[in-house]
Motif scaffolding. Structure first.
Motif, short mmCIF file in Angstrom:
data_model
loop_
_atom_site.label_atom_id
_atom_site.label_comp_id
_atom_site.label_asym_id
_atom_site.label_seq_id
_atom_site.Cartn_x
_atom_site.Cartn_y
_atom_site.Cartn_z
N ILE A 9 31.81 -29.39 -43.32
CA ILE A 9 30.37 -29.19 -43.35
C ILE A 9 29.78 -30.28 -44.23
CG2 ILE A 9 28.49 -27.63 -43.96
CD1 ILE A 9 30.50 -25.34 -43.84
N VAL A 10 28.89 -31.07 -43.68
CA VAL A 10 28.21 -32.09 -44.47
C VAL A 10 26.79 -31.61 -44.71
CG1 VAL A 10 27.46 -34.49 -44.61
CG2 VAL A 10 29.64 -33.93 -43.52
N LEU A 11 26.48 -31.29 -45.95
CA LEU A 11 25.15 -30.81 -46.33
C LEU A 11 24.35 -31.98 -46.88
CD1 LEU A 11 23.05 -28.58 -47.01
CD2 LEU A 11 24.24 -28.29 -49.20
N VAL A 12 23.27 -32.31 -46.20
CA VAL A 12 22.43 -33.42 -46.64
C VAL A 12 21.20 -32.84 -47.32
CG1 VAL A 12 21.18 -35.50 -45.93
CG2 VAL A 12 23.25 -34.80 -44.70
N GLY A 13 21.15 -32.97 -48.63
CA GLY A 13 20.05 -32.41 -49.41
C GLY A 13 20.49 -31.17 -50.16
N ALA A 14 20.47 -31.24 -51.49
CA ALA A 14 20.89 -30.11 -52.32
C ALA A 14 19.73 -29.65 -53.19
CB ALA A 14 22.09 -30.48 -53.18
N GLY A 15 18.54 -29.58 -52.60
CA GLY A 15 17.38 -29.05 -53.31
C GLY A 15 17.35 -27.54 -53.24
N ASN A 16 16.15 -26.95 -53.26
CA ASN A 16 16.05 -25.49 -53.29
C ASN A 16 16.71 -24.84 -52.08
OD1 ASN A 16 14.70 -25.46 -55.73
ND2 ASN A 16 12.68 -25.48 -54.79
N MET A 17 16.34 -25.28 -50.87
CA MET A 17 16.88 -24.64 -49.68
C MET A 17 18.34 -25.01 -49.45
SD MET A 17 16.32 -22.42 -47.40
CE MET A 17 14.53 -22.23 -47.56
N GLY A 18 18.66 -26.31 -49.55
CA GLY A 18 20.04 -26.72 -49.37
C GLY A 18 20.95 -26.09 -50.41
N GLY A 19 20.48 -26.03 -51.65
CA GLY A 19 21.26 -25.41 -52.71
C GLY A 19 21.47 -23.93 -52.47
N ALA A 20 20.44 -23.25 -51.97
CA ALA A 20 20.57 -21.82 -51.67
C ALA A 20 21.60 -21.59 -50.57
CB ALA A 20 19.22 -21.24 -51.27
N MET A 21 21.58 -22.46 -49.55
CA MET A 21 22.55 -22.33 -48.47
C MET A 21 23.96 -22.56 -48.99
SD MET A 21 20.57 -21.46 -46.03
CE MET A 21 21.93 -21.28 -44.88
N LEU A 22 24.14 -23.61 -49.80
CA LEU A 22 25.46 -23.91 -50.34
C LEU A 22 25.98 -22.75 -51.18
CD1 LEU A 22 27.83 -25.80 -50.93
CD2 LEU A 22 26.47 -26.80 -52.79
N ALA A 23 25.14 -22.21 -52.05
CA ALA A 23 25.56 -21.08 -52.88
C ALA A 23 25.96 -19.89 -52.01
CB ALA A 23 24.43 -20.68 -53.84
N LEU A 70 26.71 -30.89 -39.37
CA LEU A 70 25.86 -31.77 -40.18
C LEU A 70 24.58 -31.00 -40.44
CD1 LEU A 70 25.22 -34.48 -41.49
CD2 LEU A 70 24.37 -35.28 -39.26
N PHE A 71 24.41 -30.54 -41.67
CA PHE A 71 23.32 -29.63 -42.05
C PHE A 71 22.25 -30.44 -42.78
CE2 PHE A 71 21.12 -26.05 -43.73
CZ PHE A 71 21.47 -24.95 -42.96
N ILE A 72 21.09 -30.61 -42.14
CA ILE A 72 20.00 -31.41 -42.69
C ILE A 72 19.04 -30.50 -43.43
CG2 ILE A 72 18.19 -33.10 -42.20
CD1 ILE A 72 21.00 -33.97 -41.33
N ALA A 73 18.99 -30.63 -44.77
CA ALA A 73 18.14 -29.77 -45.59
C ALA A 73 17.28 -30.61 -46.52
CB ALA A 73 18.99 -28.78 -46.38
N VAL A 74 16.59 -31.60 -45.95
CA VAL A 74 15.70 -32.44 -46.73
C VAL A 74 14.27 -32.16 -46.30
CG1 VAL A 74 17.44 -34.23 -47.04
CG2 VAL A 74 15.86 -34.38 -45.11
N LYS A 75 13.32 -32.60 -47.11
CA LYS A 75 11.91 -32.41 -46.78
C LYS A 75 11.56 -33.22 -45.54
CE LYS A 75 10.45 -31.48 -51.55
NZ LYS A 75 10.22 -30.05 -51.28
N PRO A 76 10.69 -32.67 -44.69
CA PRO A 76 10.37 -33.38 -43.44
C PRO A 76 9.77 -34.76 -43.66
CG PRO A 76 8.90 -31.49 -43.81
CD PRO A 76 10.02 -31.37 -44.78
N GLN A 77 9.13 -34.98 -44.80
CA GLN A 77 8.51 -36.28 -45.07
C GLN A 77 9.53 -37.40 -45.19
OE1 GLN A 77 8.01 -33.39 -46.60
NE2 GLN A 77 6.02 -33.24 -47.63
#
Length: 272
Positions: A9-23, A70-77
């Motif tokens: 699993i490649v998680l791109v973005g470890a902010g609030n949402m990506g971090g919550a998913m990883l946890a 490939l899990f994309i969890a970055v801001k749309p901008q």
């Protein structure tokens, strides 16, 4: 299909949402060694979570690796800048999952090429394991891949699959943006209590606990919302007096219809 069978699993973005998913993944038993986090600078707490669970962290997409998911969890901008370097991670057995609001599958394909893809819309209660996610899978996504993605998304709450990508805009308007509507309801209730003479801090505590408690009752009860409303409404009582205003022809329903429609329109605009 297990994670071991899908590849990393490649998680791109470890902010609030990506971090919550990883946890959530780690808590549910996904091996840390099967997760690679791509993020230029995770917060200290997230960096510690990654290290403590044996996950790997890189600041840029590695070469020579095919992702299972490939899990994309970055801001749309930033999607249009982040995605092009990730194309090498997408192979014939990869499923791409995006939680970037407003970014269509066509947009993802323009950067990553044709692949199995899922567009998902979780909401912010996912950060406490009480979210709900709407998801749409394209025709290239196999039943096994969809099952894998369903399992990964369910760590933050129920997953509702829709039949059309266009429905994701309605999901965004209803549940994606919905927590903000509830928070504003608390603000309105507290302000109404203040205008009745209660101290502002007391009014806010009462409103906050009332809404969170009602939400928990709704979560635990087998009854639908209408039945729960009726159960608390005595004929001719105080609740009935308030509901006569809220359920009037010009009350809450037409206002919510207008608000949610405005949110969907904006989602469609952002999607292009």
């Amino acid at each position: 299909m297990t994670i071991a069978e899908t590849g990393p699993i490649v998680l791109v973005g470890a902010g609030n949402m990506g971090g919550a998913m990883l946890a959530g993944w780690l808590k549910s038993g996904v091996p840390g060694a099967s997760v690679l986090v791509v993020d230029p600078g995770p917060a200290p707490a997230m960096a510690a979570l990654i290290a403590e669970n044996g996950a790997r962290h890189v600041t840029a997409a590695p070469e020579g690796l095919e992702a299972g998911v490939l899990f994309i969890a970055v801001k749309p901008q930033v999607v249009d800048q982040v995605l092009p370097p990730l194309k090498g991670l997408v192979g014939p057995h990869t499923v791409v999952v995006s939680v970037a609001a407003g970014k269509t599958l066509a947009n993802l394909e323009s950067h990553l090429g044709e692949a199995a893809m899922v567009r998902a819309m979780p909401n912010t209660p996912a950060m406490v394991g009480r979210g709900v996610t709407g998801a749409f899978a394209n025709a290239r996504t196999t039943a096994a891949q969809r099952g894998t993605v369903d399992g990964l998304l369910k760590v933050s709450g129920p997953v509702e699959w829709v039949e059309s990508e266009a429905d994701i805009d309605a999901v965004t308007a209803l549940s994606g943006s919905g927590p903000a509507y509830v928070f504003y309801l608390v603000e309105c209730m507290a302000e109404a209590g203040r205008k009745l003479g209660l101290p502002a801090d007391l009014a806010m505590r009462l409103a906050r606990e009332t809404v969170s408690g009602a939400g928990e009752l709704l979560h635990q009860s087998p009854d639908d919302a209408g039945r729960l409303r009726q159960n608390v409404t005595s004929p001719g009582g105080t609740t009935a007096a308030a509901l006569a205003v809220l359920m009037a022809e010009d009350g809450m329903q037409p206002l919510f219809d207008k608000a949610v429609a405005a949110a969907r329109k904006r989602a469609e605009e952002l999607a292009g």
